[in-house]
Design an enzyme around this catalytic site. Structure first.
Site, short mmCIF file in Angstrom:
data_model
loop_
_atom_site.label_atom_id
_atom_site.label_comp_id
_atom_site.label_asym_id
_atom_site.label_seq_id
_atom_site.Cartn_x
_atom_site.Cartn_y
_atom_site.Cartn_z
NE ARG A 231 -5.71 -8.46 -0.94
CZ ARG A 231 -5.34 -7.83 -1.95
NH1 ARG A 231 -6.03 -6.61 -2.58
NH2 ARG A 231 -4.00 -7.86 -2.73
CG HIS B 257 -1.56 -6.03 0.29
ND1 HIS B 257 -1.79 -7.35 0.56
CD2 HIS B 257 -0.36 -5.50 0.88
CE1 HIS B 257 -0.78 -7.41 1.45
NE2 HIS B 257 0.16 -6.52 1.54
CE1 TYR C 80 -3.75 -6.87 -6.63
CE2 TYR C 80 -2.59 -4.72 -6.37
CZ TYR C 80 -3.41 -5.57 -5.97
OH TYR C 80 -4.03 -5.44 -4.80
#
Length: 356
Positions: free
Chosen positions: A252, A256, A265
Site C-alpha cells: 500500500r 493505513h 514508521y
C-alpha cells in the site's frame, strides 16, 4: 519454505509474459476489461481520499497499490459466490457488483453502506481483525450442505495471520472441506508493524502446510496471476476439494487510514520507487504496450468514463436523505432488548432537548 512457495507471476514488472500457460486467455477484450476495472478502482480510491480531506467522508482506508490483488480475485468469482471484505477491500466489493454510492455511504458512517445490492452476497466490511474468516468458513460450509457449487472468498491482511481467528478458520475449513478461498493481501505492514516483526515464518503461504491445504504465493501486483490462481482455487472449492490459502504479495502506497501518518514508521521513498517499478496499473500498461494492445485514446476515454462514474456516485451519495439516529439502535438485535430500547428512548429525548 520460500523455495517451496516461490513467487508466482504471469507477467513480470516490465510487462513481459513469463508464463505461457495462460497466454491463450489473454485476448484483447479480456485485457482491456481488466484495465478498465483497475482504473475505476484507482479513481475511486483517490476520490475517496479527497472527499475525506474535505470533510465529506469520515476516516477512510486507502488501497492504492493493491488494486490488482482485489480486482483480479473478485473477477474470478461467480455471481452467486460470497465475498467477505475487510475495511480496505472496496475495490473487490465494487468489482463484484457493489453499489459505489453505498460503498461511499459506508465511509460516511451510514448503515445503508452495509447493504449490498439485491442478489449480491457481499458482507459488510469487517473492522475487527480476522473475524470475517470464520464467517466465510460458515457461509461456505452452509453452501456445501445445501449441495450448491457456490464458494466464498475472504480477504485479510498480513496482520490477521497473528490472530487466533485465522487459525481457527483455516483449521475448521480444512477439516470439513469448506469451499472457501482464504485470500491474504500481504502489504507487508500491519498498520505500523512490518511483517518481520509479526511472524518468524518466511511466507504466509507456508501456513497452509499445517492445515494440509494448497497454498499459493503470488505476485499481488500481477493481475493475471491473481485472477488465474484465484480461479483455480475457486474451482477446487466448487469441486468439494476444500479450501486454499493464497498469499498475494503487494504494497500500500499510502497510510493505513487517513488518520495515520506512515512517515513515522516507514521510509516513504520505497513507496515512490515501487510506483515506478511494480505498480499494478503501470505493469498492465507495459504488457499492453509490449503486445500491441495499447491505445492512448482508448486509455484516455477509460479514465474519463471512470471519473464520470465516480462523480455521479458521489452526487448520489450526497443526495441521500439525512440519517435516522434510530439506526444506531435498530440493527443490534432483530427484536430490541429492553436495554437497547431504553437507550434509544433516552438518546432521542436528548436529541430533542427533552428531559426524562
Amino acid at each position: 519454505m520460500e523455495q517451496q512457495f516461490p513467487m508466482i507471476q504471469v507477467v513480470d514488472e516490465n510487462g513481459n509474459l513469463v508464463n505461457e500457460e495462460f497466454k491463450k486467455h489473454l485476448t484483447p477484450s479480456f485485457v482491456q476489461s481488466f484495465y478498465e476495472k483497475l482504473i475505476l478502482a484507482r479513481t475511486f480510491d483517490r476520490k475517496a481520499i479527497s472527499l475525506q480531506r474535505q470533510g465529506r467522508l469520515g476516516t477512510y482506508a486507502p488501497f492504492e497499490g493493491q488494486e490488482a490483488a482485489q480486482v483480479g480475485s473478485a473477477v474470478a468469482l461467480d455471481n452467486d459466490d460470497w465475498l467477505f471484505p475487510t475495511y480496505r477491500d472496496h475495490a473487490a466489493s465494487i468489482t463484484f457488483g457493489h453499489s459505489i454510492p453505498r460503498v461511499l455511504l459506508y465511509w460516511k458512517g451510514r448503515v445503508e453502506g452495509c447493504v449490498a445490492p439485491e442478489g449480491k452476497r457481499i458482507f459488510p466490511p469487517a473492522v475487527p481483525i480476522a473475524t470475517q474468516l470464520l464467517h466465510a468458513t460458515g457461509a461456505a460450509l452452509a453452501e456445501k450442505r445445501k449441495g450448491t457449487r457456490n464458494a466464498a472468498i475472504v480477504y485479510f491482511g498480513d496482520g490477521a495471520t497473528s490472530e487466533g481467528d485465522f487459525h481457527e478458520g483455516l483449521n475448521f475449513a480444512s477439516v470439513f472441506k469448506a469451499p472457501v478461498v482464504f485470500f491474504n493481501q500481504n502489504n507487508q505492514f500491519a498498520i505500523s508493524v512490518p511483517i518481520h516483526k509479526q511472524m518468524n515464518s518466511k511466507t504466509i503461504a507456508q501456513k497452509s502446510v499445517a492445515y494440509d491445504i494448497p497454498g499459493y504465493r503470488i505476485d499481488g501486483n500481477d493481475i493475471f496471476a491473481v485472477y488465474f490462481y484465484t480461479k483455480r482455487a475457486l474451482e477446487r472449492a466448487r469441486n468439494q476439494e476444500g479450501p486454499t490459502l493464497i498469499e498475494a504479495v503487494t504494497w500500500r502506497y499510502g497510510a493505513h487510514t487517513t488518520a495515520d501518518d506512515p512517515k513515522k514508521y516507514r521510509d516513504q521513498e520505497e513507496s515512490i520507487q515501487r510506483k515506478t517499478k511494480t505498480d499494478p496499473v503501470l505493469r498492465l500498461e507495459r504488457y499492453m504496450k509490449n503486445h500491441g494492445l495499447w491505445d492512448e485514446e482508448k486509455a484516455s476515454k477509460c479514465q474519463d468514463e471512470a471519473s464520470e462514474m465516480i462523480e455521479a456516485a458521489v452526487a448520489e451519495m450526497e443526495a441521500f436523505p439525512e440519517p435516522n439516529p434510530g439506526d444506531l439502535f435498530d440493527h443490534v438485535f432483530e427484536t430490541p432488548t429492553w436495554t437497547i430500547q431504553d437507550q434509544k428512548e433516552e438518546y432521542m429525548h436528548h436529541l430533542r432537548g427533552e428531559g426524562r
